[in-house]
Scaffold this active site. Structure first.
Site, PDB file in Angstrom:
ATOM      1  N   HIS A   1       0.859  -1.185   0.000  1.00 15.61           N
ATOM      2  CA  HIS A   1       0.000   0.000   0.000  1.00 15.61           C
ATOM      3  C   HIS A   1       0.892   1.231   0.000  1.00 15.61           C
ATOM      4  CE1 HIS A   1      -2.962   2.949   0.928  1.00 15.61           C
ATOM      5  NE2 HIS A   1      -2.575   3.120   2.188  1.00 15.61           N
TER       6      HIS A   1
ATOM      7  N   CYS B   1      -4.335   2.730  -4.757  1.00 17.42           N
ATOM      8  CA  CYS B   1      -3.522   3.626  -3.911  1.00 17.42           C
ATOM      9  C   CYS B   1      -2.285   4.156  -4.632  1.00 17.42           C
ATOM     10  CB  CYS B   1      -3.118   2.898  -2.633  1.00 17.42           C
ATOM     11  SG  CYS B   1      -2.208   1.365  -2.927  1.00 17.42           S
TER      12      CYS B   1
HETATM   13  C1  LIG Z   1      -8.745 -14.448 -11.056  1.00 14.34           C
HETATM   14  C2  LIG Z   1      -9.054 -14.765  -9.633  1.00 14.34           C
HETATM   15  C3  LIG Z   1      -8.247 -13.940  -8.619  1.00 14.34           C
HETATM   16  C4  LIG Z   1      -8.521 -14.340  -7.180  1.00 14.34           C
HETATM   17  C5  LIG Z   1      -7.584 -13.602  -6.224  1.00 14.34           C
HETATM   18  C6  LIG Z   1      -7.988 -12.127  -6.094  1.00 14.34           C
HETATM   19  C7  LIG Z   1      -6.981 -11.273  -5.336  1.00 14.34           C
HETATM   20  C8  LIG Z   1      -7.367  -9.790  -5.406  1.00 14.34           C
HETATM   21  C9  LIG Z   1      -6.562  -8.836  -4.581  1.00 14.34           C
HETATM   22  C10 LIG Z   1      -5.043  -9.024  -4.635  1.00 14.34           C
HETATM   23  C11 LIG Z   1      -4.296  -7.830  -4.057  1.00 14.34           C
HETATM   24  C12 LIG Z   1      -4.267  -6.625  -5.003  1.00 14.34           C
HETATM   25  C13 LIG Z   1      -3.555  -5.423  -4.400  1.00 14.34           C
HETATM   26  C14 LIG Z   1      -3.407  -4.250  -5.378  1.00 14.34           C
HETATM   27  C15 LIG Z   1      -2.681  -3.054  -4.741  1.00 14.34           C
HETATM   28  C16 LIG Z   1      -3.438  -2.555  -3.510  1.00 14.34           C
HETATM   29  C17 LIG Z   1      -2.859  -1.207  -3.061  1.00 14.34           C
HETATM   30  C18 LIG Z   1      -3.975  -0.432  -2.433  1.00 14.34           C
HETATM   31  O1  LIG Z   1      -4.819   0.147  -3.068  1.00 14.34           O
HETATM   32  O2  LIG Z   1      -4.014  -0.511  -1.056  1.00 14.34           O
HETATM   33  C19 LIG Z   1      -5.138   0.150  -0.491  1.00 14.34           C
HETATM   34  C20 LIG Z   1      -5.644  -0.688   0.638  1.00 14.34           C
HETATM   35  O3  LIG Z   1      -5.997  -1.996   0.200  1.00 14.34           O
HETATM   36  C21 LIG Z   1      -4.606  -0.781   1.746  1.00 14.34           C
HETATM   37  O4  LIG Z   1      -5.318  -1.138   2.858  1.00 14.34           O
HETATM   38  P1  LIG Z   1      -4.560  -1.153   4.276  1.00 14.34           P
HETATM   39  O5  LIG Z   1      -3.355  -2.014   4.216  1.00 14.34           O
HETATM   40  O6  LIG Z   1      -5.618  -1.444   5.263  1.00 14.34           O
HETATM   41  O7  LIG Z   1      -4.020   0.320   4.470  1.00 14.34           O
HETATM   42  C22 LIG Z   1      -4.930   1.345   4.714  1.00 14.34           C
HETATM   43  C23 LIG Z   1      -4.381   2.139   5.920  1.00 14.34           C
HETATM   44  O8  LIG Z   1      -3.137   2.708   5.540  1.00 14.34           O
HETATM   45  C24 LIG Z   1      -5.383   3.240   6.284  1.00 14.34           C
HETATM   46  O9  LIG Z   1      -4.767   4.146   7.159  1.00 14.34           O
END
Ligand SMILES: CCCCCCCCCCCCCCCCCC(=O)OC[C@@H](O)COP(=O)(O)OC[C@@H](O)CO
Length: 389
Positions: A148, A262
């Protein structure tokens, strides 16, 4: 394909669909490739950047599955392009969220308004990165480089510091897969993302398994200009998109769709600071992308044209059937049965239904199907007289 179909299917210059995307020759493939010239009612035209003569021809797609046969009928042509990228759409305003959408963790709990800095202030800008869900799972996803991204700021005049990040209002799962609600034909999405600005930088959180590093120094005036841009960006860039969709793992591959999460917000903000004259330090910056590999996507339509009264029942059922195994699971057995269904759809039958810019696309999946990468996207080079050390 007969000349009449060719004529009717000829691609024509279309109007720009996005309010703010850079002007670009937009060629629109008339969806009425089946011998009519007008796009099907309610069907927004596909948007392709164009590289060769605007001629459509039958997509060489044949499917055993009746729903996919429908897709072939619907899309009996595809505008070929060298690099097709359907830019992430901007909207005039951020709509209210539906009460059905519930956050497991409160979005931006300590959020505050972005302060106005004194123009002569000197603001340090930090790159922040930590494993996704580190607060819950520690470095688990860090081992997979699923990270993230955020930014930190420190005012020299006040000594105060701040964190700015962009993430899901209702968590990652809700942004990646929809809900199939009883009595609703169309999948229901809780997929908004938004910026969050709050006082303080949690050094331990970012340093433990990630990154906290100074990337540039800006003036208070530049910070204030950036703040105005963040407000615009947050009001118009609404929907989170987990997936990047590419034609192949090659670095020069066609990118069919870019993610909107993000890291993309942080990259846009860095670029804005560069445009304002910030000069960045020479620091390597890697970001996470989760990529689906697909042949040329096929535009299917939007909620109304697919699931509405005039919709295509076969296609609607195929889309619902595809998303069904991605629901939250009640039991381990149910989870493993659904994993097998996902493998059947995505790998054995090369199917993925993507929801992008509030429209549905069919992705003819191909090997290696899915990949998580953690690759460098260099910090931008300024476009104005520079500021910063
Ligand atoms: C074809 C079938 C697939 C099946 C598997 C699916 C898997 C899908 C998800 C995989 C992970 C993808 C990640 C992409 C980058 C994410 C970066 C992002 O946007 O992060 C935002 C958020 O998720 C982060 O959350 P937290 O760690 O909770 O951080 C938020 C805190 O900093 C708030 O203060």
């Amino acid at each position: 394909m007969g000349s009449s179909l060719l004529r009717s299917a000829a691609c024509s210059v279309g109007s720009k669909r996005s309010l703010r995307d850079p002007p670009a020759p937009v060629w629109v493939c008339s969806m009425g490739c089946r011998g009519t010239s007008a796009p099907a009612p309610g069907a927004a035209p596909a948007r392709f950047s164009f590289a060769v003569l605007g001629v459509c021809w039958p997509a060489p797609l044949t499917y055993s599955n009746p729903a996919l046969a429908t897709i072939t009928l619907l899309q009996s042509c595809a505008c070929h392009s060298v690099r097709s990228l359907s830019p992430h759409r901007r909207f005039d305003y951020r709509p209210k969220t539906d009460p059905y959408c519930q956050a497991r963790y409160t979005f931006c709990p300590t959020g505050s308004a972005i302060p106005v800095m004194k123009e002569e202030d000197v603001i340090e800008v930090y790159r922040l990165q930590a494993p996704v869900w580190e607060f819950k799972y520690g470095d688990l996803l860090g081992h997979l480089k699923i990270m993230h991204d955020a930014m930190g700021f420190r005012s020299s005049l006040t000594g105060k510091n701040y964190t700015m990040e962009w993430y899901e209002l209702f968590q990652l799962g809700n942004c990646t897969f929809p809900h199939l609600r009883p009595g609703m034909d169309a999948p229901f999405w809780c997929n908004q993302g938004a910026a969050c600005f709050y006082e303080g930088i949690d050094d331990a959180h970012w340093k433990a398994n990630g990154t906290l590093v100074l990337v540039t120094t800006i003036s208070g005036a530049m910070f204030n200009d950036m703040a105005q841009w963040v407000k615009y960006d947050n009001e118009t860039g609404i929907y989170y998109e987990t997936w990047t969709v590419q034609a192949s793992p090659d670095k020069k591959s066609t990118v069919w769709f870019d993610s909107y999460e993000c890291s993309k917000f942080i990259m846009r903000t860095y670029q804005k600071l560069a445009d304002l004259g910030a000069v960045f330090k020479k620091i390597q910056t890697n970001y996470t992308s989760i990529i689906l590999f697909s042949g040329e996507p096929i535009y299917l339509g939007n909620e109304t044209s697919i699931f509405g009264p005039q919709g295509n029942k076969t296609l609607a059922a195929a889309i619902r059937d595809f998303y069904n195994p991605f629901k939250p699971h009640q039991s381990v057995r149910e989870f493993f049965v659904d994993i097998l269904k996902i493998i059947d759809h995505v790998i054995l039958n090369h199917q993925f239904y993507l929801f992008y810019n509030l429209e549905y696309w069919f992705l003819p999946m191909k090997s290696p199907y899915l990949k998580v990468i953690y690759e460098e996207v260099p910090l931008p080079v300024g476009s104005k007289t520079s500021f910063g050390v």
